[in-house]
Design an enzyme around this catalytic site. Sequence first.
Site, PDB file in Angstrom:
ATOM      1  N   LYS A 124     -24.098-143.957  72.407  1.00 27.62           N
ATOM      2  CA  LYS A 124     -23.461-142.654  72.183  1.00 27.62           C
ATOM      3  C   LYS A 124     -23.612-142.302  70.718  1.00 27.62           C
ATOM      4  O   LYS A 124     -23.758-143.193  69.876  1.00 27.62           O
ATOM      5  CB  LYS A 124     -21.970-142.723  72.524  1.00 27.62           C
ATOM      6  CG  LYS A 124     -21.332-141.372  72.754  1.00 27.62           C
ATOM      7  CD  LYS A 124     -21.550-140.906  74.183  1.00 27.62           C
ATOM      8  CE  LYS A 124     -21.063-139.511  74.447  1.00 27.62           C
ATOM      9  NZ  LYS A 124     -21.057-139.218  75.904  1.00 27.62           N
ATOM     10  N   ASP A 164     -23.454-133.720  75.029  1.00 29.97           N
ATOM     11  CA  ASP A 164     -22.053-134.010  75.340  1.00 29.97           C
ATOM     12  C   ASP A 164     -21.283-132.813  74.761  1.00 29.97           C
ATOM     13  O   ASP A 164     -21.883-131.733  74.593  1.00 29.97           O
ATOM     14  CB  ASP A 164     -21.616-135.345  74.706  1.00 29.97           C
ATOM     15  CG  ASP A 164     -20.279-135.850  75.247  1.00 29.97           C
ATOM     16  OD1 ASP A 164     -20.251-136.402  76.349  1.00 29.97           O
ATOM     17  OD2 ASP A 164     -19.237-135.656  74.571  1.00 29.97           O
TER      18      ASP A 164
HETATM   19  P1  NDP Z   1     -18.856-128.622  76.421  1.00 31.58           P
HETATM   20  O1  NDP Z   1     -18.916-128.636  74.947  1.00 31.58           O
HETATM   21  O2  NDP Z   1     -19.865-127.872  77.199  1.00 31.58           O
HETATM   22  O3  NDP Z   1     -17.406-128.126  76.898  1.00 31.58           O
HETATM   23  C1  NDP Z   1     -16.267-128.778  76.468  1.00 31.58           C
HETATM   24  C2  NDP Z   1     -15.045-128.048  77.006  1.00 31.58           C
HETATM   25  O4  NDP Z   1     -13.878-128.817  76.761  1.00 31.58           O
HETATM   26  C3  NDP Z   1     -14.828-126.715  76.318  1.00 31.58           C
HETATM   27  O5  NDP Z   1     -14.161-125.846  77.196  1.00 31.58           O
HETATM   28  C4  NDP Z   1     -13.934-127.112  75.149  1.00 31.58           C
HETATM   29  O6  NDP Z   1     -13.154-126.062  74.614  1.00 31.58           O
HETATM   30  C5  NDP Z   1     -13.056-128.152  75.796  1.00 31.58           C
HETATM   31  N1  NDP Z   1     -12.609-129.118  74.784  1.00 31.58           N
HETATM   32  C6  NDP Z   1     -13.400-129.873  73.977  1.00 31.58           C
HETATM   33  N2  NDP Z   1     -12.664-130.600  73.158  1.00 31.58           N
HETATM   34  C7  NDP Z   1     -11.385-130.300  73.443  1.00 31.58           C
HETATM   35  C8  NDP Z   1     -10.155-130.742  72.935  1.00 31.58           C
HETATM   36  N3  NDP Z   1     -10.084-131.636  71.939  1.00 31.58           N
HETATM   37  N4  NDP Z   1      -9.025-130.231  73.488  1.00 31.58           N
HETATM   38  C9  NDP Z   1      -9.080-129.310  74.480  1.00 31.58           C
HETATM   39  N5  NDP Z   1     -10.218-128.852  75.004  1.00 31.58           N
HETATM   40  C10 NDP Z   1     -11.353-129.350  74.491  1.00 31.58           C
HETATM   41  O7  NDP Z   1     -18.843-130.160  76.845  1.00 31.58           O
HETATM   42  P2  NDP Z   1     -19.140-130.816  78.275  1.00 31.58           P
HETATM   43  O8  NDP Z   1     -18.713-129.908  79.363  1.00 31.58           O
HETATM   44  O9  NDP Z   1     -20.521-131.323  78.246  1.00 31.58           O
HETATM   45  O10 NDP Z   1     -18.176-132.093  78.221  1.00 31.58           O
HETATM   46  C11 NDP Z   1     -16.858-132.086  78.756  1.00 31.58           C
HETATM   47  C12 NDP Z   1     -16.416-133.512  79.028  1.00 31.58           C
HETATM   48  O11 NDP Z   1     -17.306-134.112  79.974  1.00 31.58           O
HETATM   49  C13 NDP Z   1     -16.433-134.457  77.819  1.00 31.58           C
HETATM   50  O12 NDP Z   1     -15.378-135.396  77.970  1.00 31.58           O
HETATM   51  C14 NDP Z   1     -17.767-135.182  77.953  1.00 31.58           C
HETATM   52  O13 NDP Z   1     -17.754-136.417  77.307  1.00 31.58           O
HETATM   53  C15 NDP Z   1     -17.823-135.339  79.463  1.00 31.58           C
HETATM   54  N6  NDP Z   1     -19.153-135.571  80.036  1.00 31.58           N
HETATM   55  C16 NDP Z   1     -20.184-134.713  79.807  1.00 31.58           C
HETATM   56  C17 NDP Z   1     -21.404-134.938  80.394  1.00 31.58           C
HETATM   57  C18 NDP Z   1     -22.550-133.993  80.237  1.00 31.58           C
HETATM   58  O14 NDP Z   1     -23.572-134.212  80.881  1.00 31.58           O
HETATM   59  N7  NDP Z   1     -22.443-132.934  79.454  1.00 31.58           N
HETATM   60  C19 NDP Z   1     -21.644-136.126  81.235  1.00 31.58           C
HETATM   61  C20 NDP Z   1     -20.475-136.923  81.472  1.00 31.58           C
HETATM   62  C21 NDP Z   1     -19.284-136.637  80.878  1.00 31.58           C
HETATM   63  P3  NDP Z   1     -13.576-125.402  73.193  1.00 31.58           P
HETATM   64  O15 NDP Z   1     -14.743-124.551  73.509  1.00 31.58           O
HETATM   65  O16 NDP Z   1     -12.361-124.644  72.780  1.00 31.58           O
HETATM   66  O17 NDP Z   1     -13.890-126.524  72.261  1.00 31.58           O
HETATM   67  O1  2IT Z   2     -20.960-138.962  78.901  1.00 35.65           O
HETATM   68  C1  2IT Z   2     -22.092-138.845  79.417  1.00 35.65           C
HETATM   69  O2  2IT Z   2     -22.447-139.544  80.363  1.00 35.65           O
HETATM   70  C2  2IT Z   2     -22.995-137.813  78.885  1.00 35.65           C
HETATM   71  N1  2IT Z   2     -22.598-137.087  77.980  1.00 35.65           N
HETATM   72  C3  2IT Z   2     -24.383-137.678  79.415  1.00 35.65           C
HETATM   73  C4  2IT Z   2     -25.286-138.710  78.814  1.00 35.65           C
HETATM   74  C5  2IT Z   2     -26.743-138.573  79.151  1.00 35.65           C
HETATM   75  O3  2IT Z   2     -27.495-139.368  78.569  1.00 35.65           O
HETATM   76  O4  2IT Z   2     -27.136-137.727  79.955  1.00 35.65           O
END
Ligand code: NDP
Ligand code: 2IT
Length: 443
Positions: A124, A164
């Site tokens: 990460k 992420d």
């Molecule tokens: P994005 O940046 O696309 O979206 C994040 C969302 O969560 C936004 O709505 C953001 O609001 C909100 N957010 C972020 N930080 C905070 C916080 N501290 N408090 C409240 N709201 C918050 O990220 P992703 O959708 O990619 O990721 C969301 C979650 O999913 C994370 O935990 C990530 O680790 C996990 N994840 C993502 C993967 C991926 O493929 N993208 C894979 C597996 C897990 P704002 O815009 O106001 O910051």
């Molecule tokens: O938390 C996660 O699994 C991710 N943000 C996606 C990682 C990846 O390599 O696609």
Amino acid sequence: MTMHEFLHQVSAKNADQPEFIQAVSEVVESIWDVYDSNPQLKKAKILDRIVEPERVIIFRVPWQTDSGEVMVNRGFRIEFNSAIGPYKGGLRFHPSVNLGILKFLGFEQIFKNSLTTLPMGGGKGGSDFNPRGRSDEEVMRFCHSFMLELFRHIGPDTDVPAGDIGVGKREIGFLFGMYRKIRNEYTGVLTGKGLDWGGSLIRPEATGFGTVYFADEMLKVRGDSLDGKTVCVSGSGNVAQYAIQKINQLGGKVVTASDSDGFIHDPDGIKGEKWEYLLELKNIKRGRISEYADEFGKKYFAGQRPWNVPCQVALPCATQNEINGEEAKTLVKNGCFCVSEGANMPTTPEGVEVFQEAKICYGPGKAANAGGVATSGLEMTQNSMRINWSREEVDSKLHNIMKSIHAQCERYGKDGNFINYVKGANVAGFLKVANAMLDQGLI
Ligand code: NDP
Ligand code: 2IT
């Protein structure tokens, strides 16, 4: 050494990293019996080794704003474990990013990647850079500077980053462009690429779709389905957007979405043109979720999380520790019986305890959101083979992987009629990596 002694040692060594200690505690508590009864694993001190990253890289990221001001951020890459494949995991750009948060995410990634059935180690990275309010040009300069250091540590057979929080297709594009230029090679060194330049169909959708497929599998065990269910989603980014789409496709109704400023409640469901508006708002306009409420005349709750809205299914898709013990109790009291985590570690240990005691279907992030990295693995395969699979092919592979993860959780977590998905995911994920480490000797 007892489990408590072991955890005490980890806490003492990483006292300034509460999220990392939280993630390690959850895994160690789940697997201790398996570990303690296996003399080979203990003699090789697999647990002592697995909680120590193979390598941590911290670097300076200097860049300039549009007005010419010099800025300095901190960049990180945690290369945590490569026993079963190259380091693989996302990059997070968010002001809260620090070593402890990225170590928790890298640690979780080891077991998540193991569960996917694909050959990927855990890693990460990211930065405390805050993309909010920055122009495309500023984001580009930051990404280019970030890659000017990161490039020497990564590679398609070494370490393959992805997105992420705060890192999506735009950032992956800038990062990939700089890597390609410096290395003078076109390889699958990053995943989540644009479809025209090496990306995989379904990768944007994969985490959200996978989280919902996992919820569907959990409900199936109870002879139930998502059809007709009311669903609360948190977040409104990549994961939330496609979780909402898949819930709609399977006949459920999503009544909430949020960002870090508050949440909206749409009792009629976030669907059709309203869902399309949400994607445009967040991905193109980069606006706030409150604008959804203004646009469609819905209620907006500033500074609050959505967990007091009654639902049967909850999908936390924003960030870590976003459901505490009290919020978990409220969810259960209001009739929620299925929680599938799109985010990483969104539920506090107190919240997890509430869900486990209530014996609801609770799918922890490392199982429920593994569809994202799994599809990254499929992107790597397509890049290596220099072919592109169709949408249907990738989606069906993703769906099968989520089913297989559910089956692994069931195998190691079944306790009478109840499936302890936390235990199942941790034991299954751990054993594969631990056995690989044993086979490879003291590395
Ligand atoms: P994005 O940046 O696309 O979206 C994040 C969302 O969560 C936004 O709505 C953001 O609001 C909100 N957010 C972020 N930080 C905070 C916080 N501290 N408090 C409240 N709201 C918050 O990220 P992703 O959708 O990619 O990721 C969301 C979650 O999913 C994370 O935990 C990530 O680790 C996990 N994840 C993502 C993967 C991926 O493929 N993208 C894979 C597996 C897990 P704002 O815009 O106001 O910051
Ligand atoms: O938390 C996660 O699994 C991710 N943000 C996606 C990682 C990846 O390599 O696609």
